[in-house]
Scaffold this motif. Sequence first.
Motif, PDB file in Angstrom:
ATOM      1  N   ARG A  85      11.774   6.575  24.881  1.00 52.83           N
ATOM      2  CA  ARG A  85      10.496   6.841  24.249  1.00 52.83           C
ATOM      3  C   ARG A  85      10.324   8.341  24.017  1.00 52.83           C
ATOM      4  O   ARG A  85      10.449   9.141  24.945  1.00 52.83           O
ATOM      5  CB  ARG A  85       9.363   6.309  25.123  1.00 52.83           C
ATOM      6  N   GLY A  86      10.051   8.719  22.774  1.00 58.10           N
ATOM      7  CA  GLY A  86       9.929  10.123  22.413  1.00 58.10           C
ATOM      8  C   GLY A  86      11.149  10.668  21.719  1.00 58.10           C
ATOM      9  O   GLY A  86      11.158  11.817  21.257  1.00 58.10           O
ATOM     10  N   GLU A 272      10.599   5.766  29.505  1.00 57.78           N
ATOM     11  CA  GLU A 272      11.126   4.409  29.453  1.00 57.78           C
ATOM     12  C   GLU A 272      11.686   4.109  28.072  1.00 57.78           C
ATOM     13  O   GLU A 272      11.508   4.879  27.123  1.00 57.78           O
ATOM     14  CB  GLU A 272      10.038   3.409  29.807  1.00 57.78           C
ATOM     15  N   LYS A 273      12.382   3.017  27.960  1.00 61.46           N
ATOM     16  CA  LYS A 273      12.838   2.564  26.653  1.00 61.46           C
ATOM     17  C   LYS A 273      11.617   2.177  25.811  1.00 61.46           C
ATOM     18  O   LYS A 273      10.589   1.767  26.358  1.00 61.46           O
ATOM     19  CB  LYS A 273      13.775   1.365  26.794  1.00 61.46           C
ATOM     20  N   PRO A 274      11.702   2.279  24.485  1.00 59.87           N
ATOM     21  CA  PRO A 274      10.574   1.847  23.661  1.00 59.87           C
ATOM     22  C   PRO A 274      10.231   0.376  23.907  1.00 59.87           C
ATOM     23  O   PRO A 274      11.104  -0.432  24.234  1.00 59.87           O
ATOM     24  CB  PRO A 274      11.071   2.071  22.224  1.00 59.87           C
ATOM     25  N   TRP A 275       8.956   0.050  23.711  1.00 57.44           N
ATOM     26  CA  TRP A 275       8.488  -1.306  23.986  1.00 57.44           C
ATOM     27  C   TRP A 275       9.321  -2.351  23.253  1.00 57.44           C
ATOM     28  O   TRP A 275       9.666  -3.390  23.828  1.00 57.44           O
ATOM     29  CB  TRP A 275       7.014  -1.435  23.566  1.00 57.44           C
ATOM     30  N   MET A 276       9.662  -2.104  21.983  1.00 57.60           N
ATOM     31  CA  MET A 276      10.395  -3.094  21.212  1.00 57.60           C
ATOM     32  C   MET A 276      11.722  -3.436  21.866  1.00 57.60           C
ATOM     33  O   MET A 276      12.100  -4.614  21.950  1.00 57.60           O
ATOM     34  CB  MET A 276      10.649  -2.582  19.785  1.00 57.60           C
ATOM     35  N   MET A 277      12.453  -2.424  22.373  1.00 58.30           N
ATOM     36  CA  MET A 277      13.741  -2.660  22.999  1.00 58.30           C
ATOM     37  C   MET A 277      13.568  -3.399  24.323  1.00 58.30           C
ATOM     38  O   MET A 277      14.320  -4.321  24.640  1.00 58.30           O
ATOM     39  CB  MET A 277      14.477  -1.336  23.216  1.00 58.30           C
TER      40      MET A 277
END
Length: 327
Positions: A85-86, A272-277
């Motif tokens: 994320r980011g 964290e990893k993006p929500w979609m992933m």
Amino acid sequence: MAPATEGGNARLARMRRHPISSTLFGLAILLLVALSWFAWTFAPVRLDVPQIDVGPLPPTTPLASMAISAIPTGTYETPAALAFRGGSWSEKRAFAATGILVRHPKGNLLIDTGFGRNVERQLTLLPSLQQSPHHLGTPIIDRLAKADADAITAIIPTHAHWDHISGVDDFHGLPVMVNDAGQRFIDSHGEGTEVLNSFHGVTYRTYHFDGGSYLGFPSSHDVYSDGSVVIVPAPGHTPDSVVVFVNLPSGKRYAFVGDLVWQMEGLTRPAEKPWMMRFLIGEDRSEIRTAIARIRAATKLYPQITAVPAHDGRAFSSIAIYPASTR
């Protein structure tokens, strides 16, 4: 109050006369809200992790001849925005597919295998979204000297996803070490186990977390009973995910964290990893946050520990590439 009431009645009357236009307007508003939220899920928001007491540094007595080497087998590309994320959409990250050879007097180990000889065929078993552009290197089976290959006693996957176990198919009959959760995950034939379950004649060696807590993790398994290679449960990315601690004679220690995070930023920011992933994988966010907190606390308190995300080539920089070794 009468004029306001008359105006409201007029609007209601117009909506009744043009119901399709009103519905489309409402849907447009909902779509705008959904798109705004979706864009926000990629924004650089720092992950809030709990405070963890990791306890004292566990003792270890590795033999002087113990050593490790990294064996790269290729990479695949993804935008940094999908890695943590980011991250930037314009920046490409080369996800490493690297195995770790652990040389030990009681028998060598492989931690993950990277891409094997049959990875192109294996990729066809995956959903199209997972078939990222990739660059194939030389499989571990073709890189190892015969003496090192013959001395391997088992493979320890950090989890059962294809890019960590592809090379298992090349080491016919070599035991694959899995914990109880890992065996259940594989036996479920669920999403993420397609490639491993396509192999024939895999021998699984089930181990149990029969040891005490380890650097904040609730239980552990000491592979050689000398503290040199210790596995701890880290479910979250997948039910079978583990962290493998490798402690060398020099005092240097490594935590091979698999896909707990995909890039170092996952630990350093933390992000964290993006929500979609996370949604597509089916990750358990609470378990991920707790494991990230444990690794961050351990590496901060004990700088001799280096955390190595499986897909960040930068994290392997202090480990010599095979056939050289580092102690």
